[in-house]
Design an enzyme around this catalytic site. Structure first.
Site, PDB file in Angstrom:
ATOM      1  N   CYS A  30       0.865  -1.181   0.000  1.00 38.80           N
ATOM      2  CA  CYS A  30       0.000   0.000   0.000  1.00 38.80           C
ATOM      3  C   CYS A  30       0.906   1.238   0.000  1.00 38.80           C
ATOM      4  O   CYS A  30       2.133   1.119   0.141  1.00 38.80           O
ATOM      5  CB  CYS A  30      -0.864   0.004   1.260  1.00 38.80           C
ATOM      6  SG  CYS A  30       0.152   0.066   2.754  1.00 38.80           S
ATOM      7  N   HIS A  59       5.199  -4.821   8.981  1.00 44.51           N
ATOM      8  CA  HIS A  59       5.147  -6.178   9.530  1.00 44.51           C
ATOM      9  C   HIS A  59       5.370  -7.211   8.434  1.00 44.51           C
ATOM     10  O   HIS A  59       4.441  -7.887   8.000  1.00 44.51           O
ATOM     11  CB  HIS A  59       3.799  -6.406  10.221  1.00 44.51           C
ATOM     12  CG  HIS A  59       3.715  -5.722  11.556  1.00 44.51           C
ATOM     13  ND1 HIS A  59       2.526  -5.334  12.130  1.00 44.51           N
ATOM     14  CD2 HIS A  59       4.680  -5.365  12.427  1.00 44.51           C
ATOM     15  CE1 HIS A  59       2.772  -4.763  13.301  1.00 44.51           C
ATOM     16  NE2 HIS A  59       4.065  -4.753  13.493  1.00 44.51           N
ATOM     17  N   HIS A  92       3.511   2.140  11.675  1.00 47.76           N
ATOM     18  CA  HIS A  92       2.357   1.949  12.564  1.00 47.76           C
ATOM     19  C   HIS A  92       2.126   3.112  13.512  1.00 47.76           C
ATOM     20  O   HIS A  92       1.111   3.158  14.191  1.00 47.76           O
ATOM     21  CB  HIS A  92       2.537   0.664  13.369  1.00 47.76           C
ATOM     22  CG  HIS A  92       2.875  -0.501  12.501  1.00 47.76           C
ATOM     23  ND1 HIS A  92       4.162  -0.971  12.341  1.00 47.76           N
ATOM     24  CD2 HIS A  92       2.095  -1.236  11.684  1.00 47.76           C
ATOM     25  CE1 HIS A  92       4.142  -1.969  11.479  1.00 47.76           C
ATOM     26  NE2 HIS A  92       2.923  -2.146  11.063  1.00 47.76           N
ATOM     27  N   CYS A 114       2.448   6.074   8.744  1.00 51.94           N
ATOM     28  CA  CYS A 114       1.580   6.274   7.585  1.00 51.94           C
ATOM     29  C   CYS A 114       0.657   7.471   7.847  1.00 51.94           C
ATOM     30  O   CYS A 114       0.056   7.572   8.926  1.00 51.94           O
ATOM     31  CB  CYS A 114       0.734   5.017   7.348  1.00 51.94           C
ATOM     32  SG  CYS A 114      -0.477   5.262   6.024  1.00 51.94           S
ATOM     33  N   GLU A 144       0.082  -0.180  16.385  1.00 55.78           N
ATOM     34  CA  GLU A 144      -0.709   0.987  15.972  1.00 55.78           C
ATOM     35  C   GLU A 144      -1.664   1.404  17.087  1.00 55.78           C
ATOM     36  O   GLU A 144      -1.838   2.607  17.356  1.00 55.78           O
ATOM     37  CB  GLU A 144      -1.495   0.665  14.694  1.00 55.78           C
ATOM     38  CG  GLU A 144      -2.272   1.870  14.192  1.00 55.78           C
ATOM     39  CD  GLU A 144      -3.201   1.534  13.043  1.00 55.78           C
ATOM     40  OE1 GLU A 144      -2.837   0.725  12.176  1.00 55.78           O
ATOM     41  OE2 GLU A 144      -4.314   2.097  13.017  1.00 55.78           O
ATOM     42  N   THR A 182      -6.457   0.926  11.621  1.00 60.64           N
ATOM     43  CA  THR A 182      -6.651   1.072  10.171  1.00 60.64           C
ATOM     44  C   THR A 182      -6.776  -0.255   9.426  1.00 60.64           C
ATOM     45  O   THR A 182      -7.173  -0.261   8.267  1.00 60.64           O
ATOM     46  CB  THR A 182      -5.462   1.825   9.554  1.00 60.64           C
ATOM     47  OG1 THR A 182      -4.264   1.126   9.905  1.00 60.64           O
ATOM     48  CG2 THR A 182      -5.391   3.263  10.025  1.00 60.64           C
ATOM     49  N   SER A 241      -1.501  -7.468  10.783  1.00 58.08           N
ATOM     50  CA  SER A 241      -2.937  -7.475  11.058  1.00 58.08           C
ATOM     51  C   SER A 241      -3.749  -7.598   9.774  1.00 58.08           C
ATOM     52  O   SER A 241      -4.665  -8.418   9.673  1.00 58.08           O
ATOM     53  CB  SER A 241      -3.309  -6.189  11.803  1.00 58.08           C
ATOM     54  OG  SER A 241      -4.688  -6.064  11.903  1.00 58.08           O
TER      55      SER A 241
HETATM   56 FE1  SF4 Z   1      -0.951   0.847   4.492  1.00 58.71          FE
HETATM   57 FE2  SF4 Z   1      -1.438   0.832   7.113  1.00 58.71          FE
HETATM   58 FE3  SF4 Z   1      -1.302   3.134   5.765  1.00 58.71          FE
HETATM   59 FE4  SF4 Z   1      -3.344   1.464   5.354  1.00 58.71          FE
HETATM   60  S1  SF4 Z   1      -2.861   2.579   7.233  1.00 58.71           S
HETATM   61  S2  SF4 Z   1      -2.187   2.609   3.794  1.00 58.71           S
HETATM   62  S3  SF4 Z   1      -2.322  -0.537   5.568  1.00 58.71           S
HETATM   63  S4  SF4 Z   1       0.369   1.657   6.092  1.00 58.71           S
END
Ligand code: SF4
Length: 350
Positions: A30, A59, A92, A114, A144, A182, A241
């Site tokens: 992602c 992870h 996280h 993120c 997270e 998330t 997760s």
């Molecule tokens: Fe990726 Fe986590 Fe960000 Fe979603 S919240 S875009 S899974 S890093």
């Protein structure tokens, strides 16, 4: 071999009678993971090894091992980083306390949280300021959740299941808001929130979905594929997760058997006995090379055809953290991000 080559090979083999692989898309990296891995790689290139990283940057075992080979040192806590050294915080997110410890130790920090996790942190801060009781739907102990909880520990309670909702005690049932991790299962979260709303009819929703686009899209693709396959394989680490949730979603969507593996070597031939169609996907922290290895393994064992089932096209990208961008600029390095690798996947073999 590129991903395209893989698909081409399978097409040319379509005359072979045999099983089929339905390959989920979107799958794998992602935007948040892509950025976090890029942060560590660019920090290693720019500042040189070692670069410390608090917790696993994402992870995934393979990613962590690959970055370790390049000079990253992964530690569990900030006080394991030598005074004055450089440390990256993982995708996280971290609590304000972690930032405070880093400042006391004069660490040069790069925050690879993120932006979609940061959004949830901001919600927690805002609702705490407005004196709400905040219900954080998520898995106790997940990094997270620890980071978000740390933004407002006096206001936040964590619930993992609908049943746990019954044990909640709040100060004012009319001032309760929910937020979430998330990477949860969309359907399970809905059940928990329904239960919350039964208990607190004036429950306030977060301004937008906290379960991120990548989690939702990967689950959406699995829901489409699962009813069409005999076995589902999810590539992803046990502590991921969103990868674990993909197995849950596959089983709930009707696949008779679903397996999570870190890499192709963990596959077992008996899982596929009698199977005609295998579903394949990967979690948001999984490089595409690991999926390609699974495809090769399956193709050698009677599943020559690969059909990609795309349910969404993702275009989200995140810029690097500001300080890193600025240092790259000073060093004359242009911040050109290899966005294409989110779909093609990094090899991380260096
Ligand atoms: Fe990726 Fe986590 Fe960000 Fe979603 S919240 S875009 S899974 S890093």
């Amino acid at each position: 071999m590129t991903h395209d080559d893989t698909l081409r090979t399978s097409e040319s083999d379509s005359r072979v009678e045999g099983g089929k692989i339905l390959l989920a898309a979107p799958r794998g990296y992602c935007a948040g993971v892509d950025r976090a891995v890029d942060v560590v790689e660019k920090a290693l290139d720019l500042y040189g090894a070692p670069v410390y990283v608090r917790k696993e940057i994402v992870h995934n075992k393979f990613v962590v091992e690959s970055l370790t080979k390049r000079g990253a040192i992964f530690v569990q806590e900030t006080d394991q980083v030598p005074e004055g050294a450089r440390v990256v915080f993982s995708a996280h997110g971290v609590s304000p306390e972690v930032h405070a410890v880093a400042a006391q130790r004069h660490l040069a920090t790069i925050d690879a949280t993120c932006p979609l996790v940061t959004k949830v942190h901001r919600e927690a801060v805002r609702y705490a300021k407005d004196d709400y009781d905040i219900i954080l739907v998520g898995h106790e102990g997940h990094e997270e959740v620890e980071g978000t909880f740390g933004e407002a520990p006096e206001h936040i309670q964590v619930v993992g299941t609908p049943e746990e909702v019954d044990n909640l005690v709040v100060r004012d049932p009319e001032r309760v808001v929910w937020i979430s991790q998330t990477t949860l299962s969309v359907d399970e979260t809905r059940q928990t929130v329904d239960r919350l709303r039964q208990r607190f009819p004036k429950l306030v929703d977060p301004p937008s979905d906290d379960i991120c686009y990548a989690t939702q899209n990967r689950q959406g693709a699995v829901k489409v594929i699962a009813p069409q396959v005999d076995v589902m394989v999810v590539v992803g680490s046990a502590n991921s997760s969103n990868s674990v949730r993909l197995v849950d979603v596959a089983l709930e969507s009707g696949v008779p058997a679903a397996y999570r593996i870190d890499k192709a070597e963990e596959l077992q031939e008996e899982w596929f006995t009698g199977a005609k169609t295998v579903g394949l996907t990967s979690g948001a922290s999984v490089p595409e090379i690991l999926v390609r290895e699974v495809i090769s393994w399956l193709q050698e064992r009677g599943f020559p055809t690969v059909e990609e089932v795309r349910t969404e096209t993702e275009t989200t990208t995140f810029a690097l953290p500001r300080d890193l961008r600025s240092d790259l600029k000073k060093a004359g390095q242009i911040d050109v991000r290899p966005h294409a690798r989110r779909t093609a996947g990094p090899d991380h073999t260096s």
